[in-house]
Design an enzyme around this catalytic site. Sequence first.
Site, mmCIF file in Angstrom:
data_model
loop_
_atom_site.group_PDB
_atom_site.id
_atom_site.type_symbol
_atom_site.label_atom_id
_atom_site.label_comp_id
_atom_site.label_asym_id
_atom_site.label_seq_id
_atom_site.Cartn_x
_atom_site.Cartn_y
_atom_site.Cartn_z
ATOM 1 N N GLU A 101 17.852 2.942 -2.903
ATOM 2 C CA GLU A 101 17.371 1.585 -3.222
ATOM 3 C C GLU A 101 16.897 1.528 -4.687
ATOM 4 O O GLU A 101 17.172 0.569 -5.395
ATOM 5 C CB GLU A 101 16.240 1.232 -2.254
ATOM 6 C CG GLU A 101 15.628 -0.118 -2.461
ATOM 7 C CD GLU A 101 16.271 -1.235 -1.624
ATOM 8 O OE1 GLU A 101 16.949 -0.924 -0.637
ATOM 9 O OE2 GLU A 101 16.090 -2.397 -2.003
ATOM 10 N N ASP A 112 9.757 0.887 4.660
ATOM 11 C CA ASP A 112 10.855 0.232 5.376
ATOM 12 C C ASP A 112 11.798 1.255 5.998
ATOM 13 O O ASP A 112 12.221 1.120 7.151
ATOM 14 C CB ASP A 112 11.646 -0.675 4.431
ATOM 15 C CG ASP A 112 10.752 -1.704 3.736
ATOM 16 O OD1 ASP A 112 9.614 -1.891 4.196
ATOM 17 O OD2 ASP A 112 11.192 -2.289 2.737
ATOM 18 N N TYR A 153 8.081 -7.204 -8.133
ATOM 19 C CA TYR A 153 7.712 -6.022 -7.333
ATOM 20 C C TYR A 153 7.522 -4.821 -8.258
ATOM 21 O O TYR A 153 6.500 -4.132 -8.205
ATOM 22 C CB TYR A 153 8.817 -5.737 -6.305
ATOM 23 C CG TYR A 153 8.478 -4.626 -5.348
ATOM 24 C CD1 TYR A 153 7.886 -4.894 -4.122
ATOM 25 C CD2 TYR A 153 8.729 -3.299 -5.670
ATOM 26 C CE1 TYR A 153 7.559 -3.868 -3.244
ATOM 27 C CE2 TYR A 153 8.403 -2.272 -4.804
ATOM 28 C CZ TYR A 153 7.830 -2.566 -3.590
ATOM 29 O OH TYR A 153 7.499 -1.542 -2.731
ATOM 30 N N THR A 206 0.827 -1.204 0.000
ATOM 31 C CA THR A 206 0.000 0.000 0.000
ATOM 32 C C THR A 206 0.864 1.258 0.000
ATOM 33 O O THR A 206 0.396 2.325 -0.369
ATOM 34 C CB THR A 206 -0.917 0.033 1.239
ATOM 35 O OG1 THR A 206 -0.147 -0.379 2.374
ATOM 36 C CG2 THR A 206 -2.109 -0.885 1.089
ATOM 37 N N SER A 262 16.476 -5.743 5.704
ATOM 38 C CA SER A 262 17.889 -5.561 6.039
ATOM 39 C C SER A 262 18.506 -4.487 5.150
ATOM 40 O O SER A 262 19.384 -3.738 5.588
ATOM 41 C CB SER A 262 18.640 -6.882 5.896
ATOM 42 O OG SER A 262 18.459 -7.410 4.610
ATOM 43 N N SER A 263 18.046 -4.366 3.918
ATOM 44 C CA SER A 263 18.652 -3.369 3.031
ATOM 45 C C SER A 263 18.290 -1.948 3.471
ATOM 46 O O SER A 263 19.162 -1.084 3.543
ATOM 47 C CB SER A 263 18.261 -3.618 1.574
ATOM 48 O OG SER A 263 16.876 -3.599 1.411
ATOM 49 N N GLY A 290 17.269 -11.272 3.201
ATOM 50 C CA GLY A 290 16.286 -11.908 2.324
ATOM 51 C C GLY A 290 15.103 -12.497 3.064
ATOM 52 O O GLY A 290 14.346 -13.276 2.505
ATOM 53 N N ALA A 291 14.922 -12.113 4.322
ATOM 54 C CA ALA A 291 13.807 -12.663 5.104
ATOM 55 C C ALA A 291 12.604 -11.723 5.105
ATOM 56 O O ALA A 291 11.620 -11.974 5.779
ATOM 57 C CB ALA A 291 14.264 -12.933 6.531
ATOM 58 N N GLY A 292 12.706 -10.628 4.360
ATOM 59 C CA GLY A 292 11.593 -9.682 4.313
ATOM 60 C C GLY A 292 11.528 -8.791 5.543
ATOM 61 O O GLY A 292 10.485 -8.236 5.869
HETATM 62 C C1 GLA Z 1 8.946 -4.097 0.380
HETATM 63 C C2 GLA Z 1 9.138 -2.636 -0.004
HETATM 64 C C3 GLA Z 1 8.159 -1.743 0.754
HETATM 65 C C4 GLA Z 1 6.729 -2.252 0.643
HETATM 66 C C5 GLA Z 1 6.661 -3.749 0.922
HETATM 67 C C6 GLA Z 1 5.303 -4.309 0.624
HETATM 68 O O1 GLA Z 1 9.296 -4.295 1.723
HETATM 69 O O2 GLA Z 1 10.449 -2.227 0.268
HETATM 70 O O3 GLA Z 1 8.262 -0.422 0.311
HETATM 71 O O4 GLA Z 1 6.184 -1.923 -0.598
HETATM 72 O O5 GLA Z 1 7.606 -4.485 0.170
HETATM 73 O O6 GLA Z 1 4.372 -3.768 1.486
#
Ligand code: GLA
Length: 382
Positions: free
Chosen positions: A157, A169, A219, A34, A124-125, A119-121
Site C-alpha cells: 500500500e 486494516d 493522511y 492510533t 477494500s484495498s 472508498g467507503a472506509g
Molecule cells: C486508514 C489506514 C489505517 C488507519 C486508519 C485510521 O484506514 O489504512 O492504517 O490509520 O486509516 O485509523
Amino acid sequence: MNKTALEAAFKNHYGTSCLIVRSPGRVNIIGEHTDYNAGFVLPAAIDKAAYVAIAKRADNKVGMYATAFHEDFETSLQDIKTTPLGWPNYILGVIDQIQKSGVELSGFNLLVDGDIPIGAGLSSSAALECATLFAITELFGLQFTKIQMAYMAQKAEHDFAGVNCGLMDMFASLFGKEGHVIKLDCRSLEYEYVPLDIKGYKILLLNTNVKHQLSSSEYNTRRIQCEQGITWIQAHEPLVLSLRDATVAMLDEYILPKDVLIYNRCKYVVEENARLLNACNDLKNGNIQALGEKMFETHEGLKSLYEVSCPELDFLVDQVKGHPAVLGARMMGGGFGGCTINIVKEEAIEGLVANLQPLYEKHAQKPLSHYIASIEQGTSVL
Ligand code: GLA
C-alpha cells in the site's frame, strides 16, 4: 459472487479451474489514527469481502481481471511497476513485495471480485492486498506467516498506492474472528480477541458516499505532523518512542509553545489511546453505554483536533446524537468521507435509516447508503 459463480467466471475468462481466497473488509470500534502511532486499535473483520480466484499459467506473465470494472490487465513478472489504471496496483504491489522477499514466482491468472463498497472506509484495498497475498502464498506453497503477510500488504500500500497507512486494516482482514473484535497493540503486535457482546444492538454503517481526493495526501500529512510532535518531545524525553508513550502534560510543555496545530494533532492521538483502553474495559464489563459515549468523543476529536472529518460525516453524527436507540456514532477510518459507525438498537435501525435518508439527501445532495455489519472470520481459502 459465491464460490460456484466465481469458479464459473474464472473458467469462462481464463479457461481453467482455480483456487479462491476471501479476505474481508473491516470496521473499527474505536482507536482511529492510533495504529501508526504505535498505539492500540479495536477492529473487526466484516461480512463484506474481496475475493481472489487464482491459477498458474505456463508463461511468466500475470493476467488480472476485475469483475467490478470489466477490465483486464496483463504484465510480465519481470516488469512489476505501478500503472495509471488504478486497481491493478494493489495486486502489483503485493507481487513486488513477494519478489523482494526473494521468492521467484512463475506466471498466474487472477480474477478479482468483491462486495466491499470502494472508498467507503471499509478497507477494500487492504482486503484485496491480503486476498492476493494469501492466494499467491497458497498457490505456490509459500511459507509466509499472517504477520509477515500483514507487513507485506502494508508495504504494498505504501509503495504502490502511495498511502503510508498503519497495520490495522491488514491485520483485521487477516486475523478477524467471528463475533469478536481484535484489541491490537500496534507496537508489540500482541492481540486479544474480545467478544463483541452488544446485546440487542447492531453495528450500522452509514455511508456518506463522499470520496475525498484529499484523503491520501492529508493522511500522509497527519503522519508527518505526529512525527514532528514526537521529535520535539524526544528532545526532552528520550524514552518516548511514539505518541503512545506521551502524556498530555508533555504535549503542554514541549509542543504547545511551539505549534498549536501539531499540539492538537498529538493531543487527539494521546487522548484516543487512553479512550480506547477505557472503552475496551467498558466492552468487557458489558457497559456499552459508556463505550458508545466514547465513540462520540472520538468523533469530536477527529473533527476538531485531528481535522480529518468532513461536513457530511459531521451531519450524520449530529443527527443521531441523543437518539434513544443510538449508543454511539463516529466517523470511521482515515476520514474525509466514507462511513460513520453507529451502535444502534436492532429494532430501531429501519426507522432511523428511513428518517435519515431524506434529511441527508437534502443536506448533502447525495444518497445515503447503509449496511448492517456482522463480524466474521478473517482471510481464508473458500
Ligand atoms: C486508514 C489506514 C489505517 C488507519 C486508519 C485510521 O484506514 O489504512 O492504517 O490509520 O486509516 O485509523
